[in-house]
Design a protein around this motif. Structure first.
Motif, PDB file in Angstrom:
ATOM      1  N   PRO A 125       0.807  -1.225   0.000  1.00  0.00           N
ATOM      2  CA  PRO A 125       0.000   0.000   0.000  1.00  0.00           C
ATOM      3  C   PRO A 125       0.841   1.275   0.000  1.00  0.00           C
ATOM      4  O   PRO A 125       0.380   2.317  -0.466  1.00  0.00           O
ATOM      5  CB  PRO A 125      -0.829  -0.133   1.288  1.00  0.00           C
ATOM      6  N   ASN A 126       2.076   1.211   0.503  1.00  0.00           N
ATOM      7  CA  ASN A 126       2.929   2.408   0.481  1.00  0.00           C
ATOM      8  C   ASN A 126       3.254   2.831  -0.942  1.00  0.00           C
ATOM      9  O   ASN A 126       3.404   4.028  -1.233  1.00  0.00           O
ATOM     10  CB  ASN A 126       4.219   2.154   1.250  1.00  0.00           C
ATOM     11  N   THR A 127       3.375   1.848  -1.851  1.00  0.00           N
ATOM     12  CA  THR A 127       3.628   2.184  -3.252  1.00  0.00           C
ATOM     13  C   THR A 127       2.393   2.816  -3.875  1.00  0.00           C
ATOM     14  O   THR A 127       2.503   3.746  -4.685  1.00  0.00           O
ATOM     15  CB  THR A 127       4.049   0.931  -4.037  1.00  0.00           C
ATOM     16  N   ALA A 128       1.221   2.349  -3.500  1.00  0.00           N
ATOM     17  CA  ALA A 128      -0.015   2.977  -3.976  1.00  0.00           C
ATOM     18  C   ALA A 128      -0.074   4.437  -3.542  1.00  0.00           C
ATOM     19  O   ALA A 128      -0.498   5.319  -4.312  1.00  0.00           O
ATOM     20  CB  ALA A 128      -1.226   2.214  -3.444  1.00  0.00           C
ATOM     21  N   GLN A 129       0.399   4.715  -2.336  1.00  0.00           N
ATOM     22  CA  GLN A 129       0.441   6.097  -1.862  1.00  0.00           C
ATOM     23  C   GLN A 129       1.437   6.916  -2.669  1.00  0.00           C
ATOM     24  O   GLN A 129       1.208   8.103  -2.957  1.00  0.00           O
ATOM     25  CB  GLN A 129       0.819   6.138  -0.381  1.00  0.00           C
ATOM     26  N   SER A 130       2.550   6.283  -3.076  1.00  0.00           N
ATOM     27  CA  SER A 130       3.524   6.981  -3.930  1.00  0.00           C
ATOM     28  C   SER A 130       2.892   7.393  -5.253  1.00  0.00           C
ATOM     29  O   SER A 130       3.140   8.490  -5.761  1.00  0.00           O
ATOM     30  CB  SER A 130       4.735   6.082  -4.196  1.00  0.00           C
ATOM     31  N   VAL A 131       2.082   6.495  -5.821  1.00  0.00           N
ATOM     32  CA  VAL A 131       1.395   6.794  -7.082  1.00  0.00           C
ATOM     33  C   VAL A 131       0.523   8.039  -6.910  1.00  0.00           C
ATOM     34  O   VAL A 131       0.559   8.971  -7.721  1.00  0.00           O
ATOM     35  CB  VAL A 131       0.531   5.598  -7.526  1.00  0.00           C
ATOM     36  N   LYS A 132      -0.249   8.049  -5.852  1.00  0.00           N
ATOM     37  CA  LYS A 132      -1.136   9.184  -5.568  1.00  0.00           C
ATOM     38  C   LYS A 132      -0.319  10.463  -5.369  1.00  0.00           C
ATOM     39  O   LYS A 132      -0.683  11.532  -5.897  1.00  0.00           O
ATOM     40  CB  LYS A 132      -1.974   8.880  -4.329  1.00  0.00           C
ATOM     41  N   ASN A 133       0.778  10.371  -4.632  1.00  0.00           N
ATOM     42  CA  ASN A 133       1.613  11.547  -4.387  1.00  0.00           C
ATOM     43  C   ASN A 133       2.171  12.127  -5.680  1.00  0.00           C
ATOM     44  O   ASN A 133       2.177  13.348  -5.887  1.00  0.00           O
ATOM     45  CB  ASN A 133       2.773  11.187  -3.456  1.00  0.00           C
ATOM     46  N   VAL A 134       2.664  11.244  -6.552  1.00  0.00           N
ATOM     47  CA  VAL A 134       3.252  11.694  -7.815  1.00  0.00           C
ATOM     48  C   VAL A 134       2.220  12.436  -8.660  1.00  0.00           C
ATOM     49  O   VAL A 134       2.491  13.513  -9.205  1.00  0.00           O
ATOM     50  CB  VAL A 134       3.825  10.484  -8.603  1.00  0.00           C
ATOM     51  N   LEU A 135       1.033  11.882  -8.762  1.00  0.00           N
ATOM     52  CA  LEU A 135      -0.011  12.518  -9.570  1.00  0.00           C
ATOM     53  C   LEU A 135      -0.468  13.836  -8.959  1.00  0.00           C
ATOM     54  O   LEU A 135      -0.693  14.823  -9.675  1.00  0.00           O
ATOM     55  CB  LEU A 135      -1.193  11.559  -9.733  1.00  0.00           C
ATOM     56  N   GLU A 136      -0.566  13.865  -7.636  1.00  0.00           N
ATOM     57  CA  GLU A 136      -1.017  15.098  -6.981  1.00  0.00           C
ATOM     58  C   GLU A 136       0.002  16.220  -7.111  1.00  0.00           C
ATOM     59  O   GLU A 136      -0.361  17.392  -7.157  1.00  0.00           O
ATOM     60  CB  GLU A 136      -1.332  14.820  -5.513  1.00  0.00           C
ATOM     61  N   LYS A 137       1.287  15.872  -7.192  1.00  0.00           N
ATOM     62  CA  LYS A 137       2.321  16.889  -7.411  1.00  0.00           C
ATOM     63  C   LYS A 137       2.145  17.568  -8.764  1.00  0.00           C
ATOM     64  O   LYS A 137       2.613  18.690  -8.975  1.00  0.00           O
ATOM     65  CB  LYS A 137       3.708  16.263  -7.311  1.00  0.00           C
ATOM     66  N   LEU A 138       1.473  16.887  -9.686  1.00  0.00           N
ATOM     67  CA  LEU A 138       1.209  17.443 -11.014  1.00  0.00           C
ATOM     68  C   LEU A 138      -0.120  18.186 -11.058  1.00  0.00           C
ATOM     69  O   LEU A 138      -0.563  18.616 -12.126  1.00  0.00           O
ATOM     70  CB  LEU A 138       1.199  16.320 -12.060  1.00  0.00           C
ATOM     71  N   GLY A 139      -0.758  18.303  -9.905  1.00  0.00           N
ATOM     72  CA  GLY A 139      -2.039  18.993  -9.856  1.00  0.00           C
ATOM     73  C   GLY A 139      -3.215  18.122 -10.240  1.00  0.00           C
ATOM     74  O   GLY A 139      -4.308  18.629 -10.531  1.00  0.00           O
ATOM     75  N   VAL A 140      -3.012  16.814 -10.240  1.00  0.00           N
ATOM     76  CA  VAL A 140      -4.069  15.875 -10.604  1.00  0.00           C
ATOM     77  C   VAL A 140      -4.784  15.393  -9.346  1.00  0.00           C
ATOM     78  O   VAL A 140      -4.139  14.985  -8.382  1.00  0.00           O
ATOM     79  CB  VAL A 140      -3.489  14.658 -11.362  1.00  0.00           C
ATOM     80  N   ARG A 141      -6.099  15.448  -9.353  1.00  0.00           N
ATOM     81  CA  ARG A 141      -6.875  14.937  -8.226  1.00  0.00           C
ATOM     82  C   ARG A 141      -7.262  13.492  -8.508  1.00  0.00           C
ATOM     83  O   ARG A 141      -7.833  13.194  -9.557  1.00  0.00           O
ATOM     84  CB  ARG A 141      -8.122  15.784  -7.991  1.00  0.00           C
ATOM     85  N   CYS A 142      -6.938  12.622  -7.576  1.00  0.00           N
ATOM     86  CA  CYS A 142      -7.176  11.188  -7.756  1.00  0.00           C
ATOM     87  C   CYS A 142      -8.460  10.758  -7.064  1.00  0.00           C
ATOM     88  O   CYS A 142      -8.643  10.993  -5.863  1.00  0.00           O
ATOM     89  CB  CYS A 142      -6.008  10.377  -7.191  1.00  0.00           C
ATOM     90  N   GLN A 143      -9.339  10.136  -7.827  1.00  0.00           N
ATOM     91  CA  GLN A 143     -10.531   9.519  -7.276  1.00  0.00           C
ATOM     92  C   GLN A 143     -10.251   8.033  -7.103  1.00  0.00           C
ATOM     93  O   GLN A 143      -9.816   7.379  -8.057  1.00  0.00           O
ATOM     94  CB  GLN A 143     -11.733   9.710  -8.204  1.00  0.00           C
ATOM     95  N   TYR A 144     -10.489   7.519  -5.905  1.00  0.00           N
ATOM     96  CA  TYR A 144     -10.231   6.099  -5.659  1.00  0.00           C
ATOM     97  C   TYR A 144     -11.477   5.443  -5.097  1.00  0.00           C
ATOM     98  O   TYR A 144     -12.030   5.889  -4.084  1.00  0.00           O
ATOM     99  CB  TYR A 144      -9.067   5.925  -4.684  1.00  0.00           C
ATOM    100  N   ASP A 145     -11.920   4.404  -5.762  1.00  0.00           N
ATOM    101  CA  ASP A 145     -13.090   3.652  -5.327  1.00  0.00           C
ATOM    102  C   ASP A 145     -12.635   2.542  -4.386  1.00  0.00           C
ATOM    103  O   ASP A 145     -12.007   1.577  -4.826  1.00  0.00           O
ATOM    104  CB  ASP A 145     -13.812   3.070  -6.546  1.00  0.00           C
ATOM    105  N   SER A 146     -12.941   2.682  -3.104  1.00  0.00           N
ATOM    106  CA  SER A 146     -12.496   1.680  -2.121  1.00  0.00           C
ATOM    107  C   SER A 146     -13.152   0.317  -2.335  1.00  0.00           C
ATOM    108  O   SER A 146     -12.706  -0.680  -1.785  1.00  0.00           O
ATOM    109  CB  SER A 146     -12.797   2.168  -0.700  1.00  0.00           C
ATOM    110  N   GLU A 147     -14.187   0.272  -3.173  1.00  0.00           N
ATOM    111  CA  GLU A 147     -14.867  -0.991  -3.464  1.00  0.00           C
ATOM    112  C   GLU A 147     -14.343  -1.640  -4.747  1.00  0.00           C
ATOM    113  O   GLU A 147     -14.862  -2.678  -5.160  1.00  0.00           O
ATOM    114  CB  GLU A 147     -16.379  -0.758  -3.594  1.00  0.00           C
ATOM    115  N   GLN A 148     -13.357  -1.021  -5.383  1.00  0.00           N
ATOM    116  CA  GLN A 148     -12.853  -1.580  -6.638  1.00  0.00           C
ATOM    117  C   GLN A 148     -12.270  -2.977  -6.409  1.00  0.00           C
ATOM    118  O   GLN A 148     -11.779  -3.303  -5.331  1.00  0.00           O
ATOM    119  CB  GLN A 148     -11.787  -0.676  -7.247  1.00  0.00           C
ATOM    120  N   THR A 149     -12.357  -3.804  -7.439  1.00  0.00           N
ATOM    121  CA  THR A 149     -11.836  -5.169  -7.353  1.00  0.00           C
ATOM    122  C   THR A 149     -10.825  -5.396  -8.467  1.00  0.00           C
ATOM    123  O   THR A 149     -10.371  -4.460  -9.103  1.00  0.00           O
ATOM    124  CB  THR A 149     -12.973  -6.191  -7.471  1.00  0.00           C
ATOM    125  N   CYS A 150     -10.499  -6.651  -8.686  1.00  0.00           N
ATOM    126  CA  CYS A 150      -9.538  -7.038  -9.713  1.00  0.00           C
ATOM    127  C   CYS A 150     -10.024  -6.633 -11.107  1.00  0.00           C
ATOM    128  O   CYS A 150     -11.226  -6.605 -11.379  1.00  0.00           O
ATOM    129  CB  CYS A 150      -9.347  -8.559  -9.623  1.00  0.00           C
TER     130      CYS A 150
END
Length: 251
Positions: free
Chosen positions: A23-48
């Motif tokens: 999960p720490n790598t998933a947070q890195s993904v979010k951080n990288v995108l947010e540094k570019l001014g991108v807002r990330c929507q994440y569905d906590s119910e998402q599956t495979c």
């Protein structure tokens, strides 16, 4: 500027193996995108995404997951994925799986909005340097999925080359597979171990301190091998490199 490139909202899709084990790598993904001014929507119910089930021949179940995926994300917002395996599967197979559940326009729209993370950064947001630092020698492993399911994507290499302090190691004679694809390592463990070892040995022989890739299943396979054989090379996802300066915060 295209409509997509001006859209600063994305749906973030995190692969199962990253969600469960890194999960720490998933947070890195979010951080990288947010540094570019991108807002990330994440569905906590998402599956495979259905890729592993599709590879095992469970087509109907893979189809049900694909339908759920499109219904949850819609067909107007880009879907950014830190993995060529999942992103490539969606691009290559979802139109077929959704044939009887969504219109051809809906299927095409969704597939066209799917991006591997680095591809989105370089070719949609038009950013080739993130100002990140990583003072290490890094071997880049271009996975089977990166070469076959999501081809013609040199964005990871561009971002790595533009990372301050990073010495990028790429071999023209790279092993074709790390042995982690689908059920192969379960059905052929000895062969898979040989294939994994070839990647590790090449990186080590080239003087790499780290091995990176876009694909989490490959990295976890490589990490298991290097731990079992006590090889002096570390494993890190490209998102963790792009997120800033890292030392030993690895898998």
């Amino acid at each position: 500027m295209s409509e997509i490139s001006s859209n600063n909202i994305v749906n973030l899709f995190i692969p199962c193996q990253m969600d469960m084990f890194q999960p720490n790598t998933a947070q890195s993904v979010k951080n990288v995108l947010e540094k570019l001014g991108v807002r990330c929507q994440y569905d906590s119910e998402q599956t495979c995404c259905g890729r592993r089930f599709y590879l095992q021949g469970e087509i109907e179940y893979a189809k049900s997951l694909s339908i759920q995926l499109v219904d949850n994300f819609g067909t107007k917002t880009p879907v950014v994925i830190p993995d060529c395996g999942c992103a490539g599967f969606m691009k290559q197979y979802l139109r077929q799986l959704l044939e009887n559940s969504h219109s051809s326009t809906e299927r095409a729209n969704f597939v066209q909005l799917v991006y591997e993370m680095c591809d989105f950064i370089v070719n949609v947001k038009h950013v080739e340097s993130l100002g990140n630092k990583f003072h290490h020698r890094v071997y880049y492993f271009k996975s089977c999925s990166a070469r076959n399911l999501y081809p013609d994507n040199d964005a990871p290499e561009i971002l790595l080359r533009n990372t301050e302090g990073l010495e990028l190691l790429i071999s023209e004679n790279q092993p074709i597979c790390c042995g982690a694809n689908g059920r192969f390592p379960l059905m052929n463990p000895n062969a898979a171990e040989v294939m994994t070892g070839e990647v590790i040995r090449q990186a080590y022989d080239m003087g790499a301190e780290f091995i990176t890739s876009t694909d989490i299943h490959c990295l976890q396979q490589l990490d298991a091998y290097k731990e079992a054989h006590d090889v002096g090379v570390e494993i890190i996802h490209v998102a963790d490199i792009l997120n800033g300066e890292k030392d030993k915060e690895i898998l």
